[in-house]
Design a protein around this motif. Structure first.
Motif, PDB file in Angstrom:
ATOM      1  N   ALA A 118       0.823  -1.216   0.000  1.00 29.69           N
ATOM      2  CA  ALA A 118       0.000   0.000   0.000  1.00 29.69           C
ATOM      3  C   ALA A 118       0.856   1.264   0.000  1.00 29.69           C
ATOM      4  O   ALA A 118       2.017   1.263   0.425  1.00 29.69           O
ATOM      5  N   ALA A 119       0.246   2.345  -0.441  1.00 33.77           N
ATOM      6  CA  ALA A 119       0.907   3.648  -0.426  1.00 33.77           C
ATOM      7  C   ALA A 119       1.400   3.959   0.981  1.00 33.77           C
ATOM      8  O   ALA A 119       0.697   3.728   1.965  1.00 33.77           O
ATOM      9  N   GLY A 120       2.639   4.437   1.084  1.00 33.40           N
ATOM     10  CA  GLY A 120       3.203   4.849   2.361  1.00 33.40           C
ATOM     11  C   GLY A 120       3.667   3.732   3.266  1.00 33.40           C
ATOM     12  O   GLY A 120       4.213   3.992   4.335  1.00 33.40           O
ATOM     13  N   ALA A 121       3.496   2.489   2.856  1.00 31.79           N
ATOM     14  CA  ALA A 121       3.913   1.356   3.695  1.00 31.79           C
ATOM     15  C   ALA A 121       5.439   1.270   3.735  1.00 31.79           C
ATOM     16  O   ALA A 121       6.125   1.687   2.805  1.00 31.79           O
ATOM     17  N   VAL A 122       5.955   0.700   4.825  1.00 33.09           N
ATOM     18  CA  VAL A 122       7.394   0.468   4.955  1.00 33.09           C
ATOM     19  C   VAL A 122       7.604  -1.021   5.196  1.00 33.09           C
ATOM     20  O   VAL A 122       7.272  -1.540   6.272  1.00 33.09           O
ATOM     21  N   VAL A 123       8.135  -1.691   4.185  1.00 35.48           N
ATOM     22  CA  VAL A 123       8.456  -3.110   4.289  1.00 35.48           C
ATOM     23  C   VAL A 123       9.880  -3.190   4.832  1.00 35.48           C
ATOM     24  O   VAL A 123      10.838  -2.835   4.154  1.00 35.48           O
ATOM     25  N   TYR A 135      -0.186  -5.567   1.858  1.00 34.49           N
ATOM     26  CA  TYR A 135       0.612  -5.156   3.014  1.00 34.49           C
ATOM     27  C   TYR A 135       0.483  -3.649   3.169  1.00 34.49           C
ATOM     28  O   TYR A 135       0.592  -2.914   2.190  1.00 34.49           O
ATOM     29  N   ALA A 136       0.260  -3.207   4.400  1.00 30.63           N
ATOM     30  CA  ALA A 136       0.101  -1.779   4.668  1.00 30.63           C
ATOM     31  C   ALA A 136       0.668  -1.452   6.042  1.00 30.63           C
ATOM     32  O   ALA A 136       0.835  -2.328   6.888  1.00 30.63           O
ATOM     33  N   GLY A 137       0.959  -0.162   6.242  1.00 28.74           N
ATOM     34  CA  GLY A 137       1.379   0.323   7.551  1.00 28.74           C
ATOM     35  C   GLY A 137       2.874   0.465   7.704  1.00 28.74           C
ATOM     36  O   GLY A 137       3.653   0.191   6.799  1.00 28.74           O
ATOM     37  N   ILE A 138       3.243   0.942   8.902  1.00 31.45           N
ATOM     38  CA  ILE A 138       4.644   1.138   9.274  1.00 31.45           C
ATOM     39  C   ILE A 138       4.850   0.478  10.637  1.00 31.45           C
ATOM     40  O   ILE A 138       4.354   1.005  11.626  1.00 31.45           O
ATOM     41  N   PRO A 139       5.526  -0.646  10.700  1.00 35.46           N
ATOM     42  CA  PRO A 139       6.034  -1.421   9.570  1.00 35.46           C
ATOM     43  C   PRO A 139       4.879  -2.126   8.844  1.00 35.46           C
ATOM     44  O   PRO A 139       3.810  -2.348   9.427  1.00 35.46           O
ATOM     45  N   ALA A 140       5.119  -2.464   7.593  1.00 35.45           N
ATOM     46  CA  ALA A 140       4.080  -3.107   6.783  1.00 35.45           C
ATOM     47  C   ALA A 140       3.730  -4.476   7.347  1.00 35.45           C
ATOM     48  O   ALA A 140       4.601  -5.255   7.703  1.00 35.45           O
ATOM     49  N   LYS A 141       2.444  -4.724   7.445  1.00 38.27           N
ATOM     50  CA  LYS A 141       1.900  -6.012   7.883  1.00 38.27           C
ATOM     51  C   LYS A 141       0.844  -6.452   6.886  1.00 38.27           C
ATOM     52  O   LYS A 141       0.191  -5.618   6.249  1.00 38.27           O
ATOM     53  N   LYS A 142       0.629  -7.746   6.803  1.00 33.86           N
ATOM     54  CA  LYS A 142      -0.428  -8.258   5.939  1.00 33.86           C
ATOM     55  C   LYS A 142      -1.770  -7.829   6.505  1.00 33.86           C
ATOM     56  O   LYS A 142      -2.062  -8.066   7.679  1.00 33.86           O
ATOM     57  N   VAL A 143      -2.569  -7.160   5.662  1.00 41.38           N
ATOM     58  CA  VAL A 143      -3.886  -6.728   6.121  1.00 41.38           C
ATOM     59  C   VAL A 143      -5.008  -7.595   5.555  1.00 41.38           C
ATOM     60  O   VAL A 143      -6.065  -7.699   6.166  1.00 41.38           O
ATOM     61  N   LYS A 144      -4.765  -8.216   4.396  1.00 42.92           N
ATOM     62  CA  LYS A 144      -5.752  -9.162   3.865  1.00 42.92           C
ATOM     63  C   LYS A 144      -5.202  -9.838   2.626  1.00 42.92           C
ATOM     64  O   LYS A 144      -4.218  -9.402   2.046  1.00 42.92           O
ATOM     65  N   GLU A 145      -5.879 -10.931   2.249  1.00 42.29           N
ATOM     66  CA  GLU A 145      -5.578 -11.580   0.979  1.00 42.29           C
ATOM     67  C   GLU A 145      -6.383 -10.857  -0.095  1.00 42.29           C
ATOM     68  O   GLU A 145      -7.441 -10.285   0.191  1.00 42.29           O
ATOM     69  N   ILE A 146      -5.857 -10.878  -1.300  1.00 37.33           N
ATOM     70  CA  ILE A 146      -6.580 -10.193  -2.376  1.00 37.33           C
ATOM     71  C   ILE A 146      -7.177 -11.200  -3.343  1.00 37.33           C
ATOM     72  O   ILE A 146      -6.654 -12.299  -3.532  1.00 37.33           O
TER      73      ILE A 146
END
Length: 173
Positions: A118-123, A135-146
């Motif tokens: 996702a935009a702005g995420a940090v892997v 994957y989204a967030g800081i730090p990036a985590k799996k938020v759902k399957e697509i």
């Protein structure tokens, strides 16, 4: 004219039907596949290690690809979109991936196929993103399957749109 420079006699190599924006910078050990596009103010620095880019990859405005000296390389698969101002550093991105605007993917991370960062995420360094996930967030985590719909719709739509957009400029550069 884009800035295309060699490093120690190693020049970037380009596939067929690619678009390189006039103010993009590409240096050193970079090998790019067919139907790729490097957009305005993007930087692809293969100076300290190699960068390999598959077919139908778009590296959007202001994005930076780089690696770590003698440690990490960059490998990008096919049908990949790297969003505006994203940073891709010393990592592996497999096929059919969307790296969102402003996202950061760090050294030794692996983004598996059919995945959206996702935009702005940090892997973070060393993270392995599961295939078919968001994957989204800081730090990036799996938020759902697509869904297959999203994989074939959104990921392919963006990659195909960038083929169209590059066609608008190819005869001007």
């Amino acid at each position: 004219m884009p800035t295309i420079l060699h490093v120690n006699g190693v020049y970037p190599q380009f596939g067929q039907d690619c678009f390189i924006a006039p103010n993009a910078t590409i240096v050193g050990d970079v090998v790019m596949g067919d139907q790729c596009s490097i957009w305005f103010n993007a930087v692809v620095r293969g100076d300290v290690n190699s960068i390999r880019i598959g077919n139908k990859v778009n590296i959007q405005d202001g994005a930076v690809l780089h690696a770590t000296f003698q440690k990490t390389k960059v490998h990008i698969g096919h049908n990949v979109s790297i969003g505006h101002n994203a940073i891709v550093h010393g990592c592996t991105i497999h096929d059919n991936v969307l790296i969102g605007m402003g996202a950061i993917v760090m050294d030794n991370a692996v983004v598996n196929s059919n995945t959206i960062v996702a935009a702005g995420a940090v892997v973070l360094e060393g993270t392995v993103c599961e295939p078919g996930s968001i994957y989204a967030g800081i730090p990036a985590k799996k938020v759902k399957e697509i869904s297959q719909e999203l994989i074939h719709g959104e990921i392919n739509r963006i990659a195909n749109n960038y083929l169209q957009y590059s066609g608008w400029f190819k005869d001007q550069v």
